[in-house]
Design an enzyme around this catalytic site. Structure first.
Site, PDB file in Angstrom:
ATOM      1  N   LYS A  54      -9.526   2.860 -12.201  1.00  0.00           N
ATOM      2  CA  LYS A  54      -8.740   2.920 -10.961  1.00  0.00           C
ATOM      3  C   LYS A  54      -7.984   4.246 -10.883  1.00  0.00           C
ATOM      4  CE  LYS A  54      -8.503  -2.062 -10.573  1.00  0.00           C
ATOM      5  NZ  LYS A  54      -7.858  -3.297 -11.017  1.00  0.00           N
ATOM      6  N   GLN A  98      -2.225  -5.339 -13.153  1.00  0.00           N
ATOM      7  CA  GLN A  98      -3.536  -5.752 -13.657  1.00  0.00           C
ATOM      8  C   GLN A  98      -3.449  -7.162 -14.263  1.00  0.00           C
ATOM      9  OE1 GLN A  98      -6.467  -3.854 -13.374  1.00  0.00           O
ATOM     10  NE2 GLN A  98      -7.408  -5.749 -14.055  1.00  0.00           N
ATOM     11  N   ASP A 121      -3.374  -5.193  -3.369  1.00  0.00           N
ATOM     12  CA  ASP A 121      -4.339  -6.187  -3.842  1.00  0.00           C
ATOM     13  C   ASP A 121      -4.405  -7.387  -2.891  1.00  0.00           C
ATOM     14  OD1 ASP A 121      -5.956  -5.807  -6.021  1.00  0.00           O
ATOM     15  OD2 ASP A 121      -4.448  -6.387  -7.504  1.00  0.00           O
TER      16      ASP A 121
END
Ligand code: NAD
Length: 298
Positions: A54, A98, A121
């Site tokens: 990422k 994460q 997200d």
């Protein structure tokens, strides 16, 4: 029929390039780069790989990347404190924690602490709520990526019969919501669905997000169906090999004989997830900095 292979890798590369171009004009307008902060707690090797890729993808798209690596024993207060700082930091447009987190940390509480305006997200309950009532917010990256592939291939989805297998909060449910918003007739199937095969068989669009290697076979599919395979499963290694092969939830070879189009694994949905994460961050940056972005431009 031999199905067309839906090339998610190429589509994702195109999206990343477009995001990179928007990143340059954003920087000129805002006087700073768009930025994504990724928080990693613990040493999980797969998570470390995801976080690294990422970060690299951000830099390649002319965006700033901020990595916060915290130890396995990070306390709840410490982690929430990091999120509070990132929420208040004007250089940070998107925040991603994460997952999975170590067991002593409550994922729901942590996600709820992220500002909904930086929740790229799309996991915050405010963004899930916005999606369910048709308001604009951040949509989880994997299902939004699947939708982009479907729209690119099929155009108008109105009236098509869609079956989503899997009902997780990060893939199945938002996927079904997006299909519904696009006027498809949607069924969500799951582990308790009776006669799953015949439910899937009526679908013009099948989205498999289960986590069971090659579960969907040829006789599950209607002729000419479009199949989006979200599953990522590693088979046991063959003799003499260190790692097993990666396969989806759909038997690609079999499904190719009846479907009109299908995403491969790897190279289908997977690459879309990071590309959409960059896209969401770019949208967040424009909103946070008050720089205009035409609706649907990305
Ligand atoms: P999950 O475990 O949270 O959910 C799986 C869902 O499948 C559940 O809702 C369950 O009801 C359903 N299910 C389980 N067994 C079933 C069965 N026998 N028949 C029908 N339904 C069944 O998983 P998830 O996070 O939604 O992920 C699903 C898959 O997608 C996994 O393989 C995951 O690795 C993959 N995934 C890929 C990406 C990507 O970027 N490509 C992103 C997220 C998840």
């Amino acid at each position: 029929m031999t199905a067309e292979r839906i090339d998610g890798k190429a589509f994702a590369a195109g999206l990343r390039e477009r995001v990179g171009e928007f990143a340059v004009s954003f920087e000129q307008a805002a006087g700073r780069k768009a930025g994504l902060a990724v928080v990693l707690v613990g040493e999980d090797p797969a998570s470390q790989v995801y976080v690294r890729s990422k970060g690299k993808a951000c830099l390649a798209a002319n965006m700033a990347s901020f990595e916060h690596k915290l130890g396995d024993d990070t306390s709840r207060e410490e982690l929430l404190g990091v999120i509070d700082k990132l929420n208040a930091d004007d250089a940070v447009d998107g925040i991603l924690v994460q997952l999975p987190l170590p067991d002593h940390l409550d994922e729901q509480e942590v996600i709820a602490r992220i500002s909904p305006d930086k929740d790229v997200d799309g996991f915050h309950v405010i963004n899930a709520g916005r999606l369910s009532v048709g308001q604009s917010g951040f949509v989880p990256c994997t299902p939004l990526g699947c939708m982009m592939l479907l729209a690119d291939r099929l155009g108008d989805l109105s009236g098509l019969e869609a079956v989503v297998i899997g009902r997780s909060n990060i893939v199945g449910k938002p996927m079904a919501q997006l299909l519904l918003d696009a006027n498809a007739t949607v069924t969500i199937a799951h582990s308790r669905t009776k006669d799953l095969k015949s439910v899937v068989k009526r679908a013009d669009i099948v989205v498999a997000a289960v986590g069971r290697p090659e579960m969907v076979g040829k006789d599950w599919l209607k002729d000419g169906a479009t199949v989006i395979d979200v599953g990522i499963n590693r088979l046991p290694p063959e003799e003499g090999k260190e790692k097993g092969k990666l396969v989806g939830d759909v038997d690609y070879g079999e499904a190719s004989e009846v479907a009109a189009a299908i995403t491969p694994v790897p190279g289908g949905v997977g690459p879309m997830t990071i590309a959409v994460l960059l896209r969401n961050t770019m949208v967040a940056a424009h909103r946070n900095a008050g720089v205009a972005l035409e609706e649907g431009a990305l």
